[in-house]
Design an enzyme around this catalytic site. Structure first.
Site, PDB file in Angstrom:
ATOM      1  N   PRO A  97      31.968  75.806  85.807  1.00 51.72           N
ATOM      2  CG  PRO A  97      30.593  77.099  84.465  1.00 51.72           C
ATOM      3  CD  PRO A  97      31.839  77.172  85.302  1.00 51.72           C
ATOM      4  N   GLY A 113      32.482  72.478  81.632  1.00 50.70           N
ATOM      5  CA  GLY A 113      33.126  72.658  80.347  1.00 50.70           C
ATOM      6  C   GLY A 113      34.137  73.774  80.316  1.00 50.70           C
ATOM      7  CB  CYS A 114      34.448  76.837  81.878  1.00 53.92           C
ATOM      8  SG  CYS A 114      35.447  78.339  81.913  1.00 53.92           S
ATOM      9  N   GLY A 115      37.594  75.284  81.873  1.00 56.00           N
ATOM     10  CA  GLY A 115      38.736  75.015  82.725  1.00 56.00           C
ATOM     11  C   GLY A 115      39.338  76.226  83.373  1.00 56.00           C
ATOM     12  CB  CYS A 129      35.064  79.250  84.978  1.00 51.38           C
ATOM     13  SG  CYS A 129      34.296  78.949  83.372  1.00 51.38           S
TER      14      CYS A 129
END
Length: 244
Positions: free
Chosen positions: A81, A83-85, A87
């Site tokens: 996603p 916003g998730c570096g 993931c």
């Protein structure tokens, strides 16, 4: 509204990661992602083939066989996603990876830092249209912002900038990376992998990001309420009175 599509980064015929990204500057994205993830050096990188599908976009490149082990170590197993570096990283060791020490680099005045943060806004046409994307730029003293990239994801914007600089032969040590986002752990990791000694952002860093920057020899700066706040290696900031 900005577009957000699945972009598959395909190395040697296998999908390495699928990131939700703005479908622009994808050649830069592919280069920057490979460099900031530590799976390739500039000498390893070549032409990127961008293939559009109904379900998304593939950015394909071939790397030397010697890089396969590094690819497997950093492989991401799920969609990331915006916003998730981190993931998809499937081990604690890979999430907390070590980054190289950054030596040298330029020094900036507090005026330079403020100018860099202000000038980046002039390089964000997509943000002006949508008010929903991040920007990453490169500031050179005396020249201002010389390059910038945008994306719905802050990590993607930084990767696009790193890739664009590498493709144009720009040394990150000759200026400062400037970000519209907060300085989270992976933003610092990516900047260190690119060889940037100085990173300026509109928001303060996390405590873990500061620890990583201290160990890597990087200077982190943000705009504070009273002026410029320097969080690590303040020797690169001239006449800085607001050191935390």
């Amino acid at each position: 509204m900005p577009e957000e599509v699945p972009v598959a980064l395909v190395h040697n015929g296998s999908t390495f990661a699928v990131m939700m990204a703005t479908p622009t500057d994808l050649e830069d994205f592919a280069w920057g992602f490979a460099l900031s993830e530590g799976v390739a050096s500039i000498e390893d990188l070549g032409e990127v083939e961008v293939i559009e599908h109904e379900a998304g976009i593939e950015a394909r490149m071939w790397l030397p066989e010697a890089r396969i082990a590094a690819l497997n170590a950093r492989r991401r197993a799920m969609v990331g996603p915006v916003g998730c570096g981190l993931c998809g990283i499937d081990s604690l060791e890979e999430a907390g990876r070590k980054v190289p020490t950054v030596a040298g680099g330029i020094a900036l005045s507090e005026t330079d830092v403020a100018l860099a943060l202000d000038e980046l806004r002039d390089w964000q046409p997509l943000h002006d249209e949508t008010h929903a994307v991040h920007g990453a730029g490169f500031y050179v003293p005396g020249s201002g912002i010389v390059m910038a990239r945008e994306d719905v994801g802050r990590h993607n914007a930084l990767d696009k900038l790193i890739g664009a600089m590498a493709r144009d032969g720009i040394d990150p040590a000759t200026g400062a990376i400037v970000l519209t986002s907060r300085l989270s752990l992976e933003m610092v990791q990516k900047a260190a992998m690119a060889g940037a000694g100085l990173v300026c952002a509109v928001s303060a860093p996390t405590a873990h990001a500061v620890r990583v920057a201290e160990a890597a020899g990087m200077t982190l700066v943000s705009r504070g309420r009273g002026g410029i706040a320097v969080f690590s290696h303040a020797h690169r900031i001239k006449e800085s009175d607001h050191v935390l």
